[in-house]
Design a protein around this motif. Structure first.
Motif, mmCIF file in Angstrom:
data_model
loop_
_atom_site.group_PDB
_atom_site.id
_atom_site.type_symbol
_atom_site.label_atom_id
_atom_site.label_comp_id
_atom_site.label_asym_id
_atom_site.label_seq_id
_atom_site.Cartn_x
_atom_site.Cartn_y
_atom_site.Cartn_z
ATOM 1 N N LEU A 18 -66.146 -19.305 -31.024
ATOM 2 C CA LEU A 18 -66.017 -20.458 -31.882
ATOM 3 C C LEU A 18 -65.987 -19.964 -33.584
ATOM 4 C CD1 LEU A 18 -67.135 -23.669 -30.032
ATOM 5 C CD2 LEU A 18 -64.666 -23.394 -30.581
ATOM 6 N N GLU A 19 -67.209 -19.439 -33.544
ATOM 7 C CA GLU A 19 -67.521 -19.070 -35.018
ATOM 8 C C GLU A 19 -66.742 -17.923 -35.468
ATOM 9 O OE1 GLU A 19 -71.855 -18.066 -36.788
ATOM 10 O OE2 GLU A 19 -71.109 -16.372 -35.484
ATOM 11 N N THR A 102 -69.799 -26.117 -32.924
ATOM 12 C CA THR A 102 -70.179 -24.633 -32.962
ATOM 13 C C THR A 102 -71.574 -24.326 -33.397
ATOM 14 O OG1 THR A 102 -67.843 -24.144 -33.649
ATOM 15 C CG2 THR A 102 -69.623 -22.435 -34.130
#
Length: 400
Positions: A18-19, A102
Motif C-alpha cells: 500500500l505504501e 497503511t
C-alpha cells in the motif's frame, strides 16, 4: 463487506505494498526483492522485521488465495514476478482511509497527531480533526476497520488501532508524548546541565569532529535545505548556533553564506577555528545570543542538532530569544531529533561523558516556534540516516 483477519506478517506485506504504490509508483508493482526491502526497512516500521524471500513468497501465496494480493509478470517476455495489493478494492477504501490504514498496518497503534505527520506522503490531511473524522468513519464501518484504544496513564491523546488482525503493541503501546519526562535534564538545575554539556563536548571535541566531518555527505535532504539558505534567505550574515566543530557552518560558507558559528564548548570552537580558519567562531550560549555587530539582526539562524539537551519547557523561551535576533523575514532553520525517549549516556565518541539526550515532540517544537512569534512555513519528518537512530524534524520558519 467481510473484514479480513491478517496475521502480523500479512499486515506487513500489505502495508508495504500500500505504501510503495503511493510513494514509488514508477517501481510498482514490487518485485520480490523490492518487497523484501520494503517490509524489512528500518525506518517507519514497528517492529523492524527480517523476512526472507521464502517467507514472503509463502505470505504472498496465502494472500493471493484470499484475493488480497495479485501476482503479475514484470512485462512481456519477462520471468520476473511482481506483487500488487488488492486490499484497497476489497475494503472499498478512499484515499484518506487507505493512508491511515497503511500507517496503522506498518507502525501499530498511534495518536491522531502522529498519524497526520506520518501520512504526509500518502495523503494530505488539512488538520488533526480531519484525521480524527476519518478514523471515526473507519470505526463506524460495518464491520469496523479501526478502533480508539483506552487511554493509558500519562497519555495526552488517545491512540487508534486497525482491526484487521492482532496488533502486537495494542495493549502495551509505545509511550505517548505526555508520558516522557523531558524535564529530567533540569533535575540539578540549568547551570549544572550546561556545565555537564560543556565538559562532555570539551572532552570529546576532537573525536566528535572526526566523526562528523563528512556527516552531510550521507544526508541529501539536509544538504538540500541548507543549500537554499544563502540563495533564498534575506541578504545578510548567518549564525550557526550550537555549531560544534564547524562542519555545518563550513558547508554554508561554501554555499556562499557569510556565517558565524557559536557554541558553548571552548574546545569545539578551538577545533572549528583550527579546521576552518577563514570563518568566524565564538564561544557563547545560544540562549543569550546577541545580534551581529554592525547589522540590525541575523538574516538566518541555523540550529543543527542544537536542542538535544534542552527540556521541553525551555523551547519556547529559547526560541523567543533566538527569534529576536533575526531581521524581519529572517529564517530560522532547525534539525531536531524527535521521538518519545530521554536517554542518559556515560560513553560517547570514545570518551567518558555525562549527557542526557532529549527526543522532542515534533508538534511541541512547531508550537514553540509559533509561540516565539515565528511563522512555520515548511516542516519535514525524515527517518534516521547514516549513524542516526531517531527521526528528525527539519523545519523552516520565518520572522514576520
Amino acid at each position: 463487506m467481510e473484514r479480513p483477519v491478517l496475521d502480523p506478517a500479512e499486515q506487513r506485506v500489505l502495508g508495504a505494498l500500500l505504501e510503495k504504490e503511493r510513494t514509488v509508483p514508477a517501481s510498482y508493482p514490487l518485485s520480490l526483492n523490492a518487497l523484501r526491502t520494503a517490509c524489512n526497512q528500518t525506518t517507519s516500521r514497528e517492529p523492524v522485521s527480517d523476512y526472507s524471500d521464502a517467507e514472503l513468497e509463502e505470505i504472498a501465496r496465502r494472500l493471493k488465495q484470499r484475493e488480497l494480493l495479485r501476482v503479475v509478470w514484470a512485462g512481456k517476455g519477462s520471468r520476473t514476478l511482481k506483487y500488487h495489493q488488492r486490499l484497497t478494492d476489497a475494503l472499498a477504501l478512499d484515499d484518506a482511509e487507505r493512508a491511515l490504514l497503511t500507517v496503522l498496518l506498518l507502525r501499530g497503534p498511534q495518536a491522531a497527531g502522529e498519524l497526520k505527520s506520518r501520512t504526509e506522503r500518502l495523503h494530505t490531511f488539512s488538520d488533526r480533526s480531519e484525521v480524527e473524522n476519518c478514523l471515526t468513519r473507519l470505526a463506524g464501518r460495518t464491520p469496523p476497520l479501526a478502533a480508539q484504544l483506552e487511554r493509558r496513564a500519562g497519555q495526552q491523546d488517545p491512540r487508534w488501532s486497525h482491526l484487521l488482525g492482532p496488533v502486537p503493541d495494542a495493549t502495551a503501546a509505545a509511550p505517548a508524548s505526555g508520558s516522557i519526562d523531558r524535564e529530567v535534564v533540569l533535575a540539578a538545575g540549568p547551570a549544572a546541565r550546561d556545565a555537564a554539556v560543556r565538559d562532555a563536548y570539551d572532552a570529546a571535541a576532537d573525536a566528535y569532529a572526526d566523526a562528523t566531518a563528512d556527516d552531510l555527505n550521507d544526508k541529501p535532504f539536509d544538504r538540500w535545505l541548507l543549500e537554499r539558505i544563502p540563495d533564498e534567505a534575506p541578504a545578510g550574515p548567518l549564525v550557526d548556533v550550537g555549531c560544534g566543530p564547524g562542519h555545518v557552518a563550513a558547508f554554508l560558507a561554501d554555499a556562499g553564506a557569510e556565517v558565524t558559528g557559536v557554541d558553548l564548548s571552548p574546545a569545539m570552537i578551538e577545533r572549528a577555528q583550527a579546521d576552518y580558519g577563514d570563518l568566524t567562531f565564538q564561544v557563547g550560549d545560544f540562549a543569550q545570543l546577541l545580534r551581529p555587530p554592525r547589522n540590525p539582526g541575523w538574516a538566518a539562524l541555523v540550529a543543527w542538532n542544537a536542542f538535544a539537551h534542552l527540556a521541553a519547557s525551555e523551547l519556547p523561551g529559547v526560541f523567543t530569544t533566538l527569534a529576536r535576533t533575526l531581521i524581519p523575514g529572517g529564517w530560522f532553520v532547525a534539525n531536531v531529533e524527535i521521538g518519545h525517549e530521554v536517554r542518559h549516556v556515560t560513553q560517547a565518541w570514545g570518551r567518558s561523558v555525562d549527557l542526557t539526550f532529549v527526543r522532542h515532540d515534533a508538534g511541541a517544537v512547531r508550537d514553540a516556534l509559533a509561540a516565539a512569534g515565528l511563522r512555520v512555513d515548511e516542516w519535514y519528518i525524515r527517518g534516521p540516516q547514516a549513524d542516526e537512530e531517531g527521526e528528525r524534524l527539519l523545519v523552516l520558519a520565518r520572522r514576520p
